[in-house]
Design a protein around this motif. Structure first.
Motif, mmCIF file in Angstrom:
data_model
loop_
_atom_site.group_PDB
_atom_site.id
_atom_site.type_symbol
_atom_site.label_atom_id
_atom_site.label_comp_id
_atom_site.label_asym_id
_atom_site.label_seq_id
_atom_site.Cartn_x
_atom_site.Cartn_y
_atom_site.Cartn_z
ATOM 1 N N GLY A 52 0.733 -1.233 0.110
ATOM 2 C CA GLY A 52 -0.014 -0.046 -0.171
ATOM 3 C C GLY A 52 0.801 1.254 0.068
ATOM 4 O O GLY A 52 0.372 2.460 0.078
ATOM 5 N N VAL A 53 1.854 1.186 -0.394
ATOM 6 C CA VAL A 53 2.932 2.358 -0.245
ATOM 7 C C VAL A 53 3.156 2.885 -1.859
ATOM 8 O O VAL A 53 3.071 1.774 -2.497
ATOM 9 N N SER A 54 3.644 3.812 -2.075
ATOM 10 C CA SER A 54 3.905 4.366 -3.410
ATOM 11 C C SER A 54 5.425 5.023 -3.659
ATOM 12 O O SER A 54 5.428 6.189 -3.554
ATOM 13 N N PRO A 55 6.235 3.956 -3.741
ATOM 14 C CA PRO A 55 7.583 4.616 -3.848
ATOM 15 C C PRO A 55 7.838 5.388 -5.234
ATOM 16 O O PRO A 55 6.856 4.947 -6.114
ATOM 17 N N ILE A 56 8.607 6.393 -5.367
ATOM 18 C CA ILE A 56 8.661 7.319 -6.438
ATOM 19 C C ILE A 56 10.076 7.061 -7.222
ATOM 20 O O ILE A 56 11.127 7.214 -6.470
ATOM 21 N N LEU A 57 9.917 6.903 -8.424
ATOM 22 C CA LEU A 57 11.198 6.838 -9.130
ATOM 23 C C LEU A 57 11.300 7.773 -10.456
ATOM 24 O O LEU A 57 10.022 8.479 -10.465
ATOM 25 N N PRO A 58 12.284 8.117 -10.981
ATOM 26 C CA PRO A 58 12.319 9.064 -12.029
ATOM 27 C C PRO A 58 11.453 8.825 -13.199
ATOM 28 O O PRO A 58 11.255 7.459 -13.294
ATOM 29 N N VAL A 59 10.848 9.727 -13.887
ATOM 30 C CA VAL A 59 9.992 9.378 -15.098
ATOM 31 C C VAL A 59 10.558 8.447 -15.891
ATOM 32 O O VAL A 59 11.807 8.560 -16.075
ATOM 33 N N ASN A 60 9.875 7.376 -16.380
ATOM 34 C CA ASN A 60 10.430 6.338 -17.419
ATOM 35 C C ASN A 60 11.465 5.536 -16.941
ATOM 36 O O ASN A 60 12.403 4.952 -17.728
ATOM 37 N N GLU A 61 12.013 5.473 -15.612
ATOM 38 C CA GLU A 61 13.182 4.813 -15.056
ATOM 39 C C GLU A 61 12.671 3.487 -14.357
ATOM 40 O O GLU A 61 11.946 3.619 -13.706
ATOM 41 N N ALA A 62 13.475 2.359 -14.795
ATOM 42 C CA ALA A 62 13.092 1.185 -14.123
ATOM 43 C C ALA A 62 13.932 1.128 -12.772
ATOM 44 O O ALA A 62 14.884 1.618 -12.771
#
Length: 321
Positions: A52-62
């Motif tokens: 239920g958490v929402s980790p954030i990555l740079p856009v379009n980065e795997a």
């Protein structure tokens, strides 16, 4: 070196061979990445979202291995929600701050097996308290982000979870900032100032087996470089086979009488020493002989398993009467 990614420990040194317990308690980066490399960053991210958490990555980065060392955006709220899973037997619960509607959905998700969850609790409960703080019967962990921008500490007892973040609102660096020195003392003080009595941490689950390292098969005693993270044993002996009792046998041991007989177990092949298990529970001791005895605690179906020193196993299912 992980395909060009070269993590370093926070103290810039290396500890040599360490146990999983030591690696987690000391927050060693290299062992963490070695385990993540075997598990896979994508699987870890999927488990985060399942919780239920929402980790954030740079856009379009795997997701890459760096997520194991904080290379992903996670809020303090998300961290606390993840730790509710540890405090609650492996099941996370959605956090609420009192501003949601009364009928807001309250969800939970299983993120860890109960026995694996207890192992982590047992390790984190042994982390040394910060300087000047007393051991309060809590399990906790600390962390420091790259560039000394964030210090955090999350801890829990058998009922309450508390999270602390220390840093600048503009994300600027703070020389000397660290989770253990800056955030952990606030965490421990927070538990004290709450005025709440410490609730004991969960006990060991039923059937939990905690062998000593020297009692483990070689493939389980050391985390290796195989695709599954286990040491690949080189053996010349054939794999073990249980020759008595044969699979599917019905064995009359007189279990309903006061003088019920033990069952003799025999195997061939395999590399000594051997460990026997009955219904998943280890029999006493490890033996180099290829025979053993087992005293059933009643009639019915049972599964007998033997594991050799190379980690290879054989099982049979029998009916005891």
């Amino acid at each position: 070196d992980f395909s060009g990614y070269r993590p370093k420990n926070f103290g810039m040194g290396y500890q040599g061979d360490v146990s999983i317990r030591q690696a987690l308690q000391l927050s060693l980066n290299v062992p963490a990445i070695r385990v993540l490399d075997a598990v896979g960053p994508t699987r870890l991210m999927a488990r985060f979202r399942q919780a239920g958490v929402s980790p954030i990555l740079p856009v379009n980065e795997a997701p890459g291995l760096a997520i194991g060392l904080g290379g992903v955006g996670v809020t303090l709220r998300d961290l606390v929600q993840l730790y509710t899973g540890l405090a609650n037997g492996g099941k996370t619960h959605t956090l609420h701050d009192g501003t949601e509607p009364a009928d807001a959905e309250r969800t939970s998700a299983t993120i860890l097996d109960g026995q694996a969850n207890w192992q982590i609790i047992d390790i984190l409960s042994g982390v040394k308290p910060p300087e000047g703080a007393l051991q309060r019967g809590i399990a906790y962990k600390t962390g420091t982000s790259y560039g000394y921008r964030d210090a955090w500490s999350v801890g829990f007892d058998g009922r309450y979870v508390l999270g602390v973040w220390v840093g600048r609102p503009d994300a600027g660096a703070v020389p000397g900032l660290s989770g253990y020195v800056s955030a952990a003392p606030i965490l421990f003080e927070g538990f004290v100032r709450s005025g709440l009595a410490t609730v004991p941490l969960p006990g060991k689950p039923p059937g939990m087996f905690s062998p000593r390292r020297e009692d483990l098969p070689v493939t389980l005693a050391r985390f290796g470089a195989g695709s599954d993270g286990l040491v690949q044993a080189t053996v010349s002996e054939p794999a073990p086979t249980i020759i008595f009792p044969p699979d599917g046998a019905r064995v009359d041991l007189g279990t309903n009488s006061a003088d019920a007989s033990p069952l003799v177990l025999k195997l061939q092949g395999g590399r000594a020493p051997f460990r026997w298990l009955a219904n998943g529970k280890p029999l006493a001791g490890i033996d180099r002989r290829r025979t053993a005895t087992w005293q059933p605690d009643g009639a019915g179906y049972s599964t007998l398993t033997v594991i050799d020193a190379a980690g290879r196993a054989a099982s049979v299912k029998v009916f005891v009467e």
